[in-house]
Design a protein around this motif. Structure first.
Motif: not given
Lengths: 114, 112
Positions: A5, A9, A90, A107, A110, B38, B40-43, B45, B81
């Motif tokens: 976590t 955000t 990140l 996640p 930003r 990845q 879009h705009s996420q960490g 995986q 997805r």
């Protein structure tokens, strides 16, 4: 099992200010890694902490610093913010360190520097 | 620098298998191959990793050539997805312990 976590955000700062980003690793993980992903660029390694110690850092100026707490959570501090520090930050964690240990990412935070 | 080579982009029809190639000719014998994606705009995986043998999990299969110079990630039944940037990372820690070296990856577009 909760994943990595990060907070906050989103973060908006102005040039010259300081930003503090936080990361909680997966329970039981002792290594924490920080990466920067500027818009349109790839992920760049920033810092790696293990057992409270800084183990390695990427090619970033000293105003990027951090620490790892006894509970293995971590903090990334960016001093004297510049416009080009705007990016997705990140955090990742792994059980221990080593080439066979998978890093799991959060996640991201930003950061926008105005 | 990343020591992997991937095509910049690929398209795949929904429901079909997506085969994403990666060249890693400089990998040494004890270095793993990892795949992340990845969205879009996420960490990023984690998807899968392997050393020599082919690997399969609930997300994908990883086929590594016998000489270990290349690998292929297979998404058996791609869905919308699965549209993301896929990164092949090898060796995992590059020249320094602790960091992953992300290249530009392959942008997979799954189309209806």
């Amino acid at each position: 099992e909760a994943g990595v976590t990060q907070s906050p955000t989103h973060l908006i700062k102005t040039r010259g200010q300081q930003a503090t980003l936080r990361c909680s690793p997966i329970s039981g993980h002792t290594s924490v890694y920080w990466y920067q992903q500027a818009l349109g660029l790839g992920l760049q390694f920033l810092l790696w902490y293990d057992e409270g110690e800084e183990r390695n850092r990427g090619n970033f100026p000293p105003r990027f610093s951090g620490r790892q707490f006894p509970n293995y959570s971590s903090e990334l501090n960016v001093n004297a913010l510049e416009l080009e520090d705007s990016a997705l930050y990140l955090c990742a964690s792994s059980l221990v360190w080593g080439s066979t240990e998978t890093q799991y990412f959060g996640p991201g935070t930003r950061l926008l520097v105005l | 620098d990343a020591k992997t080579t991937q095509p910049p982009s690929m398209d795949c029809a929904e429901g079909r298998a997506a085969n994403l190639p990666c060249n890693h000719s400089t990998i040494s014998g004890n270095e793993y191959v990892y795949w992340y994606r990845q969205i879009h705009s996420q960490g990023p995986q984690y998807i899968i990793h392997g050393l020599k043998n082919n690997e399969t999990n609930e997300m994908a299969s990883l086929i590594i050539t016998e000489d270990r110079k290349s690998s292929t990630l297979i998404l058996p039944h791609a869905t919308l997805r699965d549209t993301a940037v896929y990164y092949c990372i090898a060796p995992v820690y590059g020249g320094s312990q602790g960091n992953l070296i992300f290249g530009k990856g392959t942008k997979l577009s799954v189309k209806p």
